[in-house]
Design a protein around this motif. Structure first.
Motif, short mmCIF file in Angstrom:
data_model
loop_
_atom_site.label_atom_id
_atom_site.label_comp_id
_atom_site.label_asym_id
_atom_site.label_seq_id
_atom_site.Cartn_x
_atom_site.Cartn_y
_atom_site.Cartn_z
N LYS A 167 0.85 -1.19 0.00
CA LYS A 167 0.00 0.00 0.00
C LYS A 167 0.89 1.24 0.00
O LYS A 167 2.01 1.22 0.49
N LEU A 168 0.38 2.33 -0.53
CA LEU A 168 1.08 3.60 -0.53
C LEU A 168 1.54 3.94 0.88
O LEU A 168 0.77 3.86 1.83
N GLY A 169 2.82 4.25 1.03
CA GLY A 169 3.36 4.63 2.33
C GLY A 169 3.91 3.49 3.16
O GLY A 169 4.53 3.71 4.20
N THR A 170 3.73 2.24 2.71
CA THR A 170 4.27 1.10 3.44
C THR A 170 5.80 1.19 3.44
O THR A 170 6.41 1.50 2.42
N VAL A 171 6.39 0.91 4.60
CA VAL A 171 7.85 0.88 4.74
C VAL A 171 8.22 -0.53 5.19
O VAL A 171 7.62 -1.05 6.13
#
Length: 132
Positions: free
Chosen positions: A101-105
């Motif tokens: 997902k967008l922003g997953t680190v």
């Protein structure tokens, strides 16, 4: 006459020099690897920053494509889009699906692996690889 303090300083200087030379040699050896991702898939990976400590890559993997086997250093990745990948560690790892997902680190150990984008969107990732 060499004092104890001078001997300690000299020893510390030699130790620091040895560590720095070792780090530079390891980084150089990795970057000369024929399976380094920047050599194997230059159309998908762009070098953003390179110094003695880290290497920062920007990756774009088009939907429906499979990358050739390549290596990465260990490091942290930041997902800039939402995408679905499958990857496997070589030589004989099983394919594993990852929904990002967008922003997953996330953290990855150094590996020789293969990746395929099985989703409908381009994967866009910033990867910070550690050289030591």
């Amino acid at each position: 006459m060499v004092t104890k303090r001078k001997r300690v300083l000299l020893l510390c200087g030699c130790l620091v020099s040895t560590i720095i030379v070792g780090m530079v040699m390891r980084a150089s050896a990795r970057q000369n690897d024929d399976l380094d991702v920047l050599k194997v898939i230059p159309e998908n990976y762009k070098l953003v920053l390179d110094n003695p400590f880290v290497r920062v890559l920007e990756a774009h993997i088009p939907a429906g494509t499979e990358e050739k086997p390549h290596r990465h250093l260990r490091g942290v990745s930041v997902c800039m889009t939402q995408y679905t990948l499958e990857s496997r560690v070589l030589p004989d790892g099983a394919w594993t699906r990852n929904e990002r997902k967008l922003g997953t680190v996330y953290w990855s150990e150094a590996s020789l692996h293969q990746v395929r984008n099985v989703g409908t969107t381009m994967s866009h990732t910033i990867r910070i690889e550690l050289k030591y």
